[in-house]
Motif scaffolding. Structure first.
Motif, PDB file in Angstrom:
ATOM      1  N   LEU A  58      -2.453   5.823  -6.202  1.00 30.57           N
ATOM      2  CA  LEU A  58      -3.021   4.636  -5.572  1.00 30.57           C
ATOM      3  C   LEU A  58      -2.104   3.447  -5.856  1.00 30.57           C
ATOM      4  CD1 LEU A  58      -6.764   5.150  -6.592  1.00 30.57           C
ATOM      5  CD2 LEU A  58      -5.685   5.695  -4.391  1.00 30.57           C
ATOM      6  N   PRO A  59      -2.293   2.319  -5.161  1.00 29.21           N
ATOM      7  CA  PRO A  59      -1.448   1.146  -5.421  1.00 29.21           C
ATOM      8  C   PRO A  59      -1.415   0.756  -6.895  1.00 29.21           C
ATOM      9  CG  PRO A  59      -2.708   0.810  -3.419  1.00 29.21           C
ATOM     10  CD  PRO A  59      -3.193   2.096  -4.009  1.00 29.21           C
ATOM     11  N   ASN A  84       0.460  -0.566   0.688  1.00 30.43           N
ATOM     12  CA  ASN A  84       0.159   0.005  -0.623  1.00 30.43           C
ATOM     13  C   ASN A  84       1.290  -0.194  -1.625  1.00 30.43           C
ATOM     14  OD1 ASN A  84      -2.293   0.901   0.363  1.00 30.43           O
ATOM     15  ND2 ASN A  84      -1.546   2.960   0.829  1.00 30.43           N
TER      16      ASN A  84
END
Length: 206
Positions: A58-59, A84
């Motif tokens: 995830l980011p 992202n």
């Protein structure tokens, strides 16, 4: 089973060359941190020659990965083009955005590549090094010139009968600035590294 449809992202044609140059010529530790699933990520990484892979990130995970590398004393450059990637681009010591990427990524990066080519990452590093060397050369030249000229202009050699007239001192100072400017203008002759078609080696265009 009637049929099967497979869909995949196309790997940039210059990705493997860019990764190989970074690893073998520049000694960089290359990581692939992606939100794709592990199987796809490892497949792509094997094709381009990357051994360090972090998938399904995830980011926030990308930022954490960069922080962990920085905590080890490493200088981190992040290349990305998506929304992202924006937090990671901001966290990295150097954020490099692909010009064809999202506006958010471009705004978060310190360097924006105008073309959709990973080889331009090499060009950015190479141009930065050439520019830094030129700055150091100009500094050494200016320091040496002033360290020699100012005492003479102040009359340190008067006991020996050597006197520098004011007009000559002013002219010498102007010439010093002209030399530095001309030295800097030589950067206009810079030629980006060019990939040799006969082998994977790199040559500089002259």
């Amino acid at each position: 089973l009637v049929g099967c449809v497979a869909v995949s992202d196309r790997i940039k044609g210059d990705a493997a060359d860019a990764v190989r140059y970074l690893q073998q010529k520049m000694g960089a530790e290359v990581w692939m941190v992606t939100g794709d699933n592990t199987r796809v990520a490892r497949s792509v990484a094997s094709e381009v020659g990357i051994t360090n892979v972090a998938a399904e990130a995830l980011p926030g995970d990308k930022v954490t990965r960069i922080k962990s590398l920085q905590a080890k004393g490493k200088t981190v450059a992040m290349v990305g083009d998506g929304i992202n990637d924006s937090p990671a681009l901001s966290q990295a010591d150097l954020g490099i955005a692909i010009g064809t990427g999202t506006d958010v990524a471009v705004e978060s990066a310190g360097v924006v590549l105008m073309r959709d080519s990973l080889l331009d990452v090499i060009t950015a590093f190479d141009l930065s090094r050439v520019t830094y060397k030129r700055i150091r050369l100009n500094f050494v030249w200016a320091f040496g010139f002033n360290a020699t000229g100012i005492p003479i202009a102040a009359g340190v050699l008067m006991p020996a009968g050597i006197i520098l007239p004011p007009w000559a001192a002013g002219l010498a100072m102007a010439l010093s600035s002209v030399c530095v400017v001309c030295s800097s203008l030589l950067l206009n002759r810079y030629r980006r590294p060019d990939f040799a078609t006969t082998s994977w080696g790199w040559v500089r265009e002259d």
